[in-house]
Design a protein around this motif. Structure first.
Motif, PDB file in Angstrom:
ATOM      1  N   THR A 168       0.694  -1.216  -0.041  1.00 55.34           N
ATOM      2  CA  THR A 168       0.169   0.025  -0.009  1.00 55.34           C
ATOM      3  C   THR A 168       0.863   1.326  -0.118  1.00 55.34           C
ATOM      4  OG1 THR A 168      -0.179  -0.014   2.405  1.00 55.34           O
ATOM      5  CG2 THR A 168      -1.940  -1.123   1.107  1.00 55.34           C
ATOM      6  N   ALA A 169       0.247   2.361  -0.135  1.00 53.45           N
ATOM      7  CA  ALA A 169       0.986   3.548  -0.435  1.00 53.45           C
ATOM      8  C   ALA A 169       1.248   4.046   1.026  1.00 53.45           C
ATOM      9  CB  ALA A 169       0.071   4.738  -1.009  1.00 53.45           C
ATOM     10  N   PRO A 170       2.104   5.232   0.972  1.00 56.31           N
ATOM     11  CA  PRO A 170       2.614   5.877   2.499  1.00 56.31           C
ATOM     12  C   PRO A 170       1.298   6.343   3.320  1.00 56.31           C
ATOM     13  CG  PRO A 170       3.965   6.331   0.729  1.00 56.31           C
ATOM     14  CD  PRO A 170       3.105   5.768  -0.094  1.00 56.31           C
ATOM     15  N   GLY A 171       1.485   6.031   4.383  1.00 56.25           N
ATOM     16  CA  GLY A 171       0.347   6.607   5.422  1.00 56.25           C
ATOM     17  C   GLY A 171      -0.872   5.755   5.295  1.00 56.25           C
ATOM     18  N   THR A 172      -0.906   4.462   4.743  1.00 61.15           N
ATOM     19  CA  THR A 172      -2.311   3.660   4.806  1.00 61.15           C
ATOM     20  C   THR A 172      -2.451   3.418   6.094  1.00 61.15           C
ATOM     21  OG1 THR A 172      -1.601   3.129   2.421  1.00 61.15           O
ATOM     22  CG2 THR A 172      -3.218   1.682   3.824  1.00 61.15           C
ATOM     23  N   LYS A 173      -3.914   3.162   6.376  1.00 61.36           N
ATOM     24  CA  LYS A 173      -4.086   3.005   7.797  1.00 61.36           C
ATOM     25  C   LYS A 173      -3.644   1.576   8.263  1.00 61.36           C
ATOM     26  CE  LYS A 173      -8.684   1.097   6.606  1.00 61.36           C
ATOM     27  NZ  LYS A 173     -10.102   1.212   6.920  1.00 61.36           N
ATOM     28  N   ALA A 174      -3.708   1.127   9.214  1.00 59.42           N
ATOM     29  CA  ALA A 174      -3.197  -0.194   9.670  1.00 59.42           C
ATOM     30  C   ALA A 174      -4.422  -1.153   9.191  1.00 59.42           C
ATOM     31  CB  ALA A 174      -2.878  -0.393  11.116  1.00 59.42           C
ATOM     32  N   LEU A 175      -3.730  -2.472   8.640  1.00 64.82           N
ATOM     33  CA  LEU A 175      -4.429  -3.550   8.095  1.00 64.82           C
ATOM     34  C   LEU A 175      -4.136  -4.761   8.686  1.00 64.82           C
ATOM     35  CD1 LEU A 175      -4.240  -2.422   4.286  1.00 64.82           C
ATOM     36  CD2 LEU A 175      -5.980  -2.120   5.914  1.00 64.82           C
ATOM     37  N   GLU A 176      -4.858  -5.452   9.284  1.00 69.61           N
ATOM     38  CA  GLU A 176      -4.859  -6.591  10.073  1.00 69.61           C
ATOM     39  C   GLU A 176      -5.416  -8.082   9.336  1.00 69.61           C
ATOM     40  OE1 GLU A 176      -5.886  -5.967  14.097  1.00 69.61           O
ATOM     41  OE2 GLU A 176      -4.506  -4.239  14.569  1.00 69.61           O
ATOM     42  N   ALA A 233       4.980   6.124  -4.589  1.00 67.69           N
ATOM     43  CA  ALA A 233       4.927   7.664  -4.969  1.00 67.69           C
ATOM     44  C   ALA A 233       3.666   8.001  -4.411  1.00 67.69           C
ATOM     45  CB  ALA A 233       4.970   7.865  -6.515  1.00 67.69           C
ATOM     46  N   GLY A 234       2.639   7.167  -4.136  1.00 73.92           N
ATOM     47  CA  GLY A 234       1.189   7.700  -3.494  1.00 73.92           C
ATOM     48  C   GLY A 234       0.304   7.844  -4.871  1.00 73.92           C
ATOM     49  N   LEU A 235       0.790   7.482  -6.066  1.00 76.44           N
ATOM     50  CA  LEU A 235      -0.146   7.584  -7.271  1.00 76.44           C
ATOM     51  C   LEU A 235      -1.336   6.442  -7.267  1.00 76.44           C
ATOM     52  CD1 LEU A 235       2.749   8.300  -9.886  1.00 76.44           C
ATOM     53  CD2 LEU A 235       1.140   9.934  -8.711  1.00 76.44           C
ATOM     54  N   LEU A 236      -1.063   5.460  -6.611  1.00 77.04           N
ATOM     55  CA  LEU A 236      -1.980   4.396  -6.150  1.00 77.04           C
ATOM     56  C   LEU A 236      -2.014   4.156  -5.115  1.00 77.04           C
ATOM     57  CD1 LEU A 236      -0.810   1.995  -9.578  1.00 77.04           C
ATOM     58  CD2 LEU A 236      -2.489   3.399  -9.206  1.00 77.04           C
ATOM     59  N   LYS A 237      -3.345   3.576  -4.634  1.00 72.23           N
ATOM     60  CA  LYS A 237      -3.592   3.151  -3.345  1.00 72.23           C
ATOM     61  C   LYS A 237      -2.854   2.067  -2.825  1.00 72.23           C
ATOM     62  CE  LYS A 237      -6.345   6.611  -2.010  1.00 72.23           C
ATOM     63  NZ  LYS A 237      -5.832   7.956  -1.158  1.00 72.23           N
TER      64      LYS A 237
END
Length: 322
Positions: A168-176, A233-237
Motif C-alpha cells: 500500500t501507499a505511504p500513510g495507509t491505515k493499519a491492516l490486520e 509515490a502515492g499515485l496508487l492506493k
C-alpha cells in the motif's frame, strides 16, 4: 567446451548478485560497457530479425528446427534489453535451458546447436500467442491458476508456496486481516493471477455481506515493479504482488508499505506455461527443472528473497509525487 549445468546456474546467480550489489552500493553506479561480445552481438541481431512464422508442435519438431521460442514480457525483473544486453530472471533461465539442451540433447554434428530465442510479448497476449504458435514457452514469473489451466498447460514449477501479498501507499491505515481490504482501491493487471484471486476474494466478501474491494485494472504494459513504484509515490492506493517481488524492490521503493500478514493467496507456483498437448516438451522441461529446484537463478531469488534485482545493473529512480 561443455559446461556442467550446476555450474551454469552458479555463474548466472553470481552474475545477478553482482548486479544487485552494484545497484545497492553505488550512488552513481557505472553503466555496463557499450562494447558487446560476439555472442551478445549475435543475440541482438537475432532480436531484430523477423520473428519466425507461427508453428505449433512438440519437442521433436523443436529438435528438427533446433529452436525453442520463449515469450517474455518486457520487465526490469524478468527480461529487458539494455544497450544490446539481454538480462533478467527469465533470460537467465532460458539461457540455462539452452545450455542444458546442448549438453543433454546434442546433435550428431557439432556445428548444430540448440538455440533459445526470446520474443518480447505483452502479458495479456502471452496465452493467445502461445496457443497461436508464436512461441513454445511463456515465461515471466507466471503463477499456475485454475483459470490459466483451462487454456494452457504448465511445466513443473521452479518454486512453490509463493505468497501473494498486499502493498500500500505511504500513510495507509493499519491492516490486520483480509476483511480490512473492504472498500480499498487495489490496482493490478487483469491478466494477472492477482486479479483472479482478488475476484475470488470479492465473491467471498459478497457472500458474507461485506463491501467489495475496489478492483482496478492496470495497463497491461505495467509490470509489478512499475505498480509498486506508483504505489511508493502515492499515485496508487495499493497493489498485490508476489512476496519475493515486494522484498526485491523494497530497498529501492522505501516509502511503500508491505503487508506480509495480508496474504491473498498462499501457495502459488512459479512455472513456465506451454501449449496443451505437448507431452514431449513437458517431459523434457521436468528433467530440466529437476536439478535446478535447489538453485536456479529465479528460484533462488524466490526462496532467498535477495534484493533488488532491477536486473539492469543500475537502479530505477523512484517517482516523486508532489
Amino acid at each position: 567446451m561443455n559446461i556442467a549445468w550446476p555450474c551454469v546456474h552458479k555463474l548466472a546467480l553470481l552474475s545477478l548478485l553482482c548486479w544487485l550489489n552494484i545497484a545497492l552500493a553505488a550512488t552513481q553506479p557505472e553503466l555496463p560497457a557499450v562494447e558487446l561480445t560476439p555472442a551478445e552481438k549475435a543475440e541482438v541481431q537475432r532480436l531484430v530479425l523477423p520473428i519466425p512464422e507461427s508453428w505449433a508442435g512438440d519437442f521433436e519438431g523443436m529438435r528438427e528446427r533446433r529452436l525453442i521460442r520463449v515469450l517474455v514480457p518486457y520487465s526490469k525483473t524478468f527480461f529487458e534489453l539494455d544497450r544490446g544486453r539481454q538480462r533478467g530472471l527469465s533470460y537467465e533461465l532460458g539461457k540455462g535451458l539452452e545450455a542444458w539442451l546442448n549438453k543433454t540433447q546434442p546433435y550428431a554434428r557439432k556445428s548444430m546447436q540448440w538455440r533459445v530465442m526470446f520474443i518480447p510479448t505483452a502479458r495479456n497476449e502471452l496465452m493467445s500467442k502461445l496457443n497461436e504458435g508464436v512461441g513454445d514457452i511463456a515465461a515471466g514469473g507466471l503463477t499456475v491458476t485454475q483459470g490459466r489451466l483451462e487454456n494452457m498447460d504448465f511445466a513443473d514449477p521452479f518454486a512453490v508456496n509463493i505468497p501473494e501479498i498486499l502493498v500500500t501507499a505511504p500513510g495507509t491505515k493499519a491492516l490486520e486481516k483480509l476483511e480490512d481490504l473492504s472498500g480499498l482501491a487495489i490496482t493490478v493487471r487483469a491478466s494477472s493471477s492477482y486479479y483472479e484471486h482478488l475476484q475470488a476474494l470479492n465473491a467471498a466478501f459478497k457472500a458474507k455481506g461485506i463491501a467489495p474491494i475496489e478492483l482496478k485494472a492496470a495497463d497491461e504494459n505495467l509490470e509489478s515493479e512499475d505498480l509498486m513504484q506508483m504505489v511508493n509515490a502515492g499515485l496508487l492506493k495499493a497493489t498485490v504482488v508476489d512476496r519475493y517481488l515486494a522484498r526485491i524492490w523494497a530497498p529501492l521503493y522505501t516509502d511503500m508499505q508491505i503487508h506480509e500478514a495480508i496474504v491473498l493467496h498462499g501457495n502459488s507456483e512459479f512455472a513456465w506455461a506451454i501449449r496443451k498437448g505437448s507431452p514431449q516438451l513437458k517431459s523434457q522441461l521436468a528433467e530440466f527443472v529437476k536439478p535446478t529446484r535447489s538453485a536456479p537463478p529465479s528460484a533462488t531469488a524466490l526462496k532467498t528473497n535477495t534484493s533488488p534485482t532491477a536486473a539492469n545493473g543500475y537502479s530505477t529512480p523512484p517517482l516523486k509525487h508532489n
